[in-house]
Design a protein around this motif. Structure first.
Motif, mmCIF file in Angstrom:
data_model
loop_
_atom_site.group_PDB
_atom_site.id
_atom_site.type_symbol
_atom_site.label_atom_id
_atom_site.label_comp_id
_atom_site.label_asym_id
_atom_site.label_seq_id
_atom_site.Cartn_x
_atom_site.Cartn_y
_atom_site.Cartn_z
ATOM 1 N N VAL A 1 18.293 -8.340 -16.689
ATOM 2 C CA VAL A 1 18.338 -8.883 -15.331
ATOM 3 C C VAL A 1 19.104 -7.918 -14.433
ATOM 4 N N GLY A 2 18.680 -7.788 -13.193
ATOM 5 C CA GLY A 2 19.440 -6.965 -12.254
ATOM 6 C C GLY A 2 18.724 -5.705 -11.813
ATOM 7 N N MET A 3 17.394 -5.744 -11.792
ATOM 8 C CA MET A 3 16.636 -4.566 -11.355
ATOM 9 C C MET A 3 16.624 -4.412 -9.844
ATOM 10 N N TYR A 4 16.990 -5.483 -9.133
ATOM 11 C CA TYR A 4 16.736 -5.499 -7.688
ATOM 12 C C TYR A 4 17.336 -4.294 -6.965
ATOM 13 N N ASP A 5 18.609 -4.013 -7.220
ATOM 14 C CA ASP A 5 19.285 -2.943 -6.474
ATOM 15 C C ASP A 5 18.574 -1.606 -6.647
ATOM 16 N N GLU A 6 18.206 -1.335 -7.890
ATOM 17 C CA GLU A 6 17.531 -0.061 -8.182
ATOM 18 C C GLU A 6 16.179 0.004 -7.459
ATOM 19 N N ASP B 1 0.833 -1.204 0.000
ATOM 20 C CA ASP B 1 0.000 0.000 0.000
ATOM 21 C C ASP B 1 0.869 1.255 0.000
ATOM 22 N N ILE B 2 1.958 1.212 0.757
ATOM 23 C CA ILE B 2 2.868 2.373 0.769
ATOM 24 C C ILE B 2 3.458 2.579 -0.628
ATOM 25 N N ALA B 3 3.879 1.469 -1.253
ATOM 26 C CA ALA B 3 4.476 1.569 -2.587
ATOM 27 C C ALA B 3 3.467 2.075 -3.615
ATOM 28 N N SER B 4 2.205 1.694 -3.458
ATOM 29 C CA SER B 4 1.178 2.029 -4.461
ATOM 30 C C SER B 4 0.426 3.306 -4.139
ATOM 31 N N LEU C 1 12.645 1.675 -2.681
ATOM 32 C CA LEU C 1 11.893 1.366 -1.459
ATOM 33 C C LEU C 1 12.474 2.128 -0.265
ATOM 34 N N LEU C 2 13.796 2.066 -0.119
ATOM 35 C CA LEU C 2 14.433 2.750 1.012
ATOM 36 C C LEU C 2 14.101 4.243 0.975
ATOM 37 N N ALA C 3 14.131 4.815 -0.216
ATOM 38 C CA ALA C 3 13.814 6.238 -0.351
ATOM 39 C C ALA C 3 12.361 6.498 0.048
ATOM 40 N N THR C 4 11.478 5.615 -0.368
ATOM 41 C CA THR C 4 10.057 5.776 -0.023
ATOM 42 C C THR C 4 9.862 5.721 1.490
ATOM 43 N N GLY D 1 12.141 6.434 3.628
ATOM 44 C CA GLY D 1 12.969 7.453 4.269
ATOM 45 C C GLY D 1 14.063 6.878 5.149
ATOM 46 N N ILE D 2 14.601 5.737 4.749
ATOM 47 C CA ILE D 2 15.663 5.098 5.552
ATOM 48 C C ILE D 2 16.858 4.775 4.650
ATOM 49 N N ASP D 3 18.021 4.624 5.282
ATOM 50 C CA ASP D 3 19.232 4.294 4.527
ATOM 51 C C ASP D 3 19.422 2.793 4.404
ATOM 52 N N GLU D 4 18.943 2.084 5.435
ATOM 53 C CA GLU D 4 19.067 0.629 5.406
ATOM 54 C C GLU D 4 17.934 0.028 6.229
ATOM 55 N N VAL D 5 17.664 -1.233 5.992
ATOM 56 C CA VAL D 5 16.610 -1.904 6.751
ATOM 57 C C VAL D 5 17.198 -2.372 8.080
ATOM 58 N N ASP D 6 16.627 -1.874 9.158
ATOM 59 C CA ASP D 6 17.024 -2.289 10.504
ATOM 60 C C ASP D 6 15.744 -2.693 11.217
ATOM 61 N N GLU D 7 15.604 -3.996 11.476
ATOM 62 C CA GLU D 7 14.332 -4.474 12.014
ATOM 63 C C GLU D 7 14.017 -3.884 13.388
ATOM 64 N N ARG D 8 15.018 -3.331 14.061
ATOM 65 C CA ARG D 8 14.777 -2.803 15.405
ATOM 66 C C ARG D 8 14.424 -1.322 15.416
ATOM 67 N N VAL D 9 14.382 -0.717 14.246
ATOM 68 C CA VAL D 9 14.020 0.703 14.170
ATOM 69 C C VAL D 9 12.864 0.874 13.184
ATOM 70 N N ILE D 10 11.732 1.323 13.685
ATOM 71 C CA ILE D 10 10.580 1.527 12.805
ATOM 72 C C ILE D 10 10.743 2.885 12.121
ATOM 73 N N PRO D 11 10.648 2.915 10.787
ATOM 74 C CA PRO D 11 10.764 4.208 10.099
ATOM 75 C C PRO D 11 9.697 5.191 10.608
ATOM 76 N N THR D 12 9.955 6.450 10.413
ATOM 77 C CA THR D 12 8.989 7.474 10.842
ATOM 78 C C THR D 12 7.946 7.668 9.740
ATOM 79 N N TYR D 13 6.703 7.659 10.133
ATOM 80 C CA TYR D 13 5.618 7.845 9.163
ATOM 81 C C TYR D 13 4.816 9.088 9.546
ATOM 82 N N GLU D 14 4.559 9.896 8.565
ATOM 83 C CA GLU D 14 3.692 11.059 8.787
ATOM 84 C C GLU D 14 2.249 10.579 8.795
#
Lengths: 386, 485
Positions: free
Chosen positions: B357-362, B245-248, B367-370, B372-385
């Motif tokens: 082949v190789g779209m994954y990185d892009e 839903d966030i992506a769409s 996703l990270l930009a959407t 608002g995080i630099d990396e996935v850290d399961e112990r830190v919930i991103p901030t949502y407005e």
């Protein structure tokens, strides 16, 4: 070398000696068992993080060496990962060793091809609790932790800056932290049922912190230690009497602590037993995790506890639990795995132990201590002439 | 025997419990408990525990014939033209969903997540409908109101709610069936929620948003949260429904009912489903099967075998979920990363639009930009407005009929799996009134047909026959029925 002999030993490889607990003897012995073909595989905990490790069955000595070091915050019983027929060794806390023996009694493990390398154990901690404890009691960020050890009744965490932070385990447990409840009331600290019992209790003088105290309990114990010595992976010296006495004293002190915890947690049930068990189990969501993770359950998919119960039943207490109570009466070793995985946070080990202990006491049967006593529900088919 | 161990999450619901999957050389799997998982401390419900027994890998097919994966991808690429409709409800990673969005975009289309309520409710509400509250916040709430049955629908919430009770919280349940952990179970007219529930800013409302949820009911609950200051959490039945839903966001989503209607009127000729089995997800299985049969092209890109893979023209069988490289976002908004590194599914979708082949990185960077995080850290919930929203006029459709078969929902239900859910529940009055006998199945009859099924006496609302298993004679999440011996 004979059964009953005691030694203090250490790994000859400096890296293993440094990274492994108490001189790295256990790691070196397991790796040597693989390298020299004494076993085909070793079960070890592959470290994924400071509080996270996953059991792997490996034939790679390097993977065994990489698993060096103790992890009190990874409370997993390894006997579930043994495969019948494989010549295998495992590092075994008393609950690992006892469940291996119970499985062997039920034909799930071939005890003749399984080398149980016992590890003294004063208890383990759930990682989620450990993280919370670090935050609340130690005021430390769990991500800053780089190592931990238990010494002289204190739980010590080392942070990345090299500092050590120690709090008495008694103090932690008074606040509801520290060891898992089932570890607190466990009476088995030295794995006397293992082929060889290893630990740091009784290592004194210059070797304190640098060696492992070893007691030989079986011929297999001689075999696996002799193999490590002959291959040059391990060196030993005879344990002195003072060390033996100190080891026994530490064990005795732990037993006293366990006795107090038994009084606290496992007092006889007052009032209606049915009401107690119904209330204790009322939030069960019928997931079956307790059975799946149970290291002494040998029934597999066609188990009576699952075959004869259904979520559609409306009994006061599910047949699943009733059958498990009966099954566990002569086999529950109190390892705590069921409590750890219960999604409704039911203290299942506590409940099973309260059901099982009176029977185990009455029949003077302590499960998982040796292969000579069959389960009290067991029938020795050979003696019966079958 | 060697095995590979994957750190992943359970695909059963939007809690996204951490777990390990142990895959042996022969492809068989076992699950294992990941006790350091922040979401669930290693605990799993029955769905997670039995995942290895219930997870069946799909086989690539074209026109019913088994084919090589690459041939299925080629066939799908040719069949997907402009005008195709795309669905991804959130049973896969954000990366695969984003790849499908790229494919849809190349065909001047969007990806529908199936949550039609998003299109009926003002966009300023969407962040609140999407991301809930941290699970720890449930434990710290003073008052919890349940519009779900946590035992059946979201079992890993049970321990959180019990912990809250230990901390002094009171729990009120408003639903079809009495919930034993609730201090009180109530039936309340939605018009009286505010006055009867007496919530404040220390309260948490827990409800569900699924593809069949009446948008008006969502609006009523959003109004309740706004008026009381309570936090609100909409659980979703799909592991990555929140991430998808966030992506769409900001796309004009169609509900699944709309999509079925457009298939029936001939507007939609080609349907592309990414890990979304409409036969399982939608309550009227017969109607869905009939509609799917009218399509020129039903293209299913999926990691598991299910009812829809039997009727699809093209099945592109991707790697199992636990092997996929990528991230999901759970009901808390927490990003959780799979340890798997396979990008077969993403690469297949890329190939369908002629991408190398190789779209994954892009895609992962997007996703990270959407988030608002630099990396996935399961112990830190991103901030949502979560912007303010205004009170809405809402008149929920009356769900109660004299006697109704009601779907409770739960991981087995939403995944079309029969496990320990092969019975219905009703109260003793209904059993007595219809002279049902112990051990003899009850007959449940609707306009569409009849089934005989085991029943259980439970503390269910009067007139309700509760089911956690899909039955063939239903027309919706609530179906008017009669009960007889």
């Amino acid at each position: 070398m004979e059964i009953g002999d005691c030694y203090v030993g250490w790994a000859t490889d400096e890296d293993i000696r440094t990274r492994g607990a108490s001189g790295g003897l256990v790691t070196a012995m397991l790796a040597a068992a693989l390298e020299k073909g004494l076993v085909e595989a070793v079960v070890v905990l592959k470290k994924l993080g400071e509080f996270e490790a996953v059991p792997v069955v490996t034939s790679d000595p390097e993977e065994v060496k990489a698993a060096a070091g103790s992890m009190h915050s990874v409370p997993i019983v390894l006997s579930r990962y043994l495969e019948y027929g494989t010549k295998v060794a495992l590092p075994a806390k008393p609950c690992d060793a006892r469940s291996t023996i119970e499985q062997a009694k039920r034909g799930q493990v071939d005890i003749d091809t399984t080398y149980i390398v016992g590890l003294n154990c004063g208890g383990t901690m759930h990682p989620a609790m450990t993280r919370k404890m670090l935050d609340v009691m130690y005021k430390l960020d769990p991500e800053d932790i780089e190592g931990e050890e238990i010494d002289k009744g204190k739980l010590i965490f080392e942070t990345k800056d090299g500092e050590e932070h120690a709090i008495k385990i008694d103090e932690l447990e008074e606040e509801g932290y520290g060891r898992r409840e089932s570890c607190q009331y466990c009476f088995t600290n030295i794995p006397v049922m293992a082929d060889i019992a290893c630990g740091n209790w009784g290592v004194i003088g210059d070797l304190a912190g640098k060696g492992t105290f070893v007691e030989i309990n079986t011929e297999k114990g001689i075999e696996i230690l002799r193999n490590a010595i002959d291959s040059g992976a391990v060196e030993v010296t005879e344990a002195d009497e003072k060390g033996k006495a100190i080891r026994a004293k530490v064990d005795g002190a732990m037993m006293k602590v366990a006795a107090a915890a038994n009084e606290k947690y496992l007092a006889p049930i007052e009032g209606s037993h049915l009401d107690y068990y119904m209330n204790a189990l009322k939030d069960c969501i019928n997931c079956g995790a307790c059975k799946t993770v149970c290291p002494v359950c040998a029934c597999g998919e066609g188990a009576k506890c699952t075959e004869y119960s259904s979520a559609a039943d409306t009994y006061k207490m599910s047949l699943f639990h009733l059958v498990r109570f009966v099954h566990l009466m002569d086999s529950c070793i109190g390892c705590g795995q069921c409590t750890d995985v219960c999604p409704a946070d039911i203290s299942l080990t506590h409940i099973y132990q309260r059901f099982a202990r009176p029977m185990q006491d009455e029949f003077e049967y302590k499960p998982g201590m040796d292969m000579t006593t069959p389960p009290f529900f067991g029938v020795d088919l050979l003696e019966e002439g079958h | 025997m060697n095995e590979t161990i994957f750190t992943t999450v359970c695909p059963g619901c939007s809690i996204a419990c951490g777990m390990y999957v142990r895959e042996k050389d022969d492809g068989t799997i076992d699950i294992d408990w990941r006790k350091d998982a922040v979401v669930n401390a290693g605990k799993l419900c029955r769905f997670g525990v039995r995942l290895s027994a219930n997870l069946k890998n799909a086989t690539s097919r074209v026109d019913g014939n088994e084919v090589e994966f690459s041939d299925a991808v080629t066939a799908a690429g040719k069949a997907i033209g402009d005008g195709a409709t795309f669905i991804s409800v959130g049973n896969t990673t954000c990366a695969e969903h984003l790849a499908l969005m790229k494919l849809a975009e190349s065909k001047s289309a969007i990806v529908n997540t199936g949550m039609g309520a998003f299109s009926s409710i003002p966009s300023e509400c969407h962040p609140t409908m999407g991301v809930g509250v941290p699970l720890d916040a449930i434990e710290n709430a003073k008052k919890i109101v349940l519009f779900i049955d946590p035992y059946e629908q979201y079992p890993l919430l049970v321990r959180r709610i019990l912990a809250a009770k230990k901390n002094g919280a009171t729990v009120t349940a408003v639903g079809w069936k009495a919930v034993s952990l609730a201090d009180e179970n109530k039936t309340i007219d939605p018009a009286n929620y505010e006055s009867d529930l007496d919530l404040d800013s220390d309260s948490v409302i827990i409800a569900e948003l699924n593809p069949s949820t009446d948008p008006a009911r969502v609006m009523v609950l959003l109004n309740l949260a706004k008026a009381s200051g309570a936090a609100i959490m909409f659980m979703k039945p799909f592991v990555n429904a929140v991430g998808c839903d966030i992506a769409s966001k900001k796309t004009d989503q169609k509900s699944l009912d709309q999509i079925i209607a457009e298939i029936n009127d001939g507007t939609i000729k080609t349907l592309v489903c990414l890990d979304s089995d409409l036969i399982e997800i939608m309550p009227d299985e017969t109607a869905v099967r009939e509609a799917l049969g009218k399509l020129d092209n039903l293209i299913v890109i999926t990691s598991r075998a299910s009812a829809i893979t039997d009727v699809a023209k093209i099945v592109v069988a991707t790697e199992p979920f636990y092997k996929k490289a990528g991230t999901v976002v759970n009901a808390e908004g927490r990003a959780l990363h799979n340890s798997g590194e396979s990008t077969d599914g993403i690469d297949a979708i890329g190939a369908m639009m002629g991408q190398p082949v190789g779209m994954y990185d892009e895609i992962h960077a997007t996703l990270l930009a959407t988030l608002g995080i630099d990396e996935v850290d399961e112990r830190v919930i991103p901030t949502y407005e979560k912007p303010e929203y205004g009170a809405m006029d809402a008149n929920p459709t009356a769900e109660a009929v004299e006697t109704a078969l009601v779907y409770a929902g739960g991981p087995f239900f939403w995944n079309g799996i029969v496990d320990d859910n092969d019975f219905v529940e009703m109260n003793l009055d209904m059993v007595t009134a219809n002279s049902l006998l112990k051990g003899i199945p009850a007959k449940i009859t609707s306009d569409k047909g009849e089934v005989a099924i085991k029943y259980k006496v439970s503390d269910v609302a009067p007139g309700v026959v509760l089911s956690n298993m899909k039955l063939p004679m239903t027309t919706g999440m609530v179906t008017s029925v009669t009960v007889s011996r």
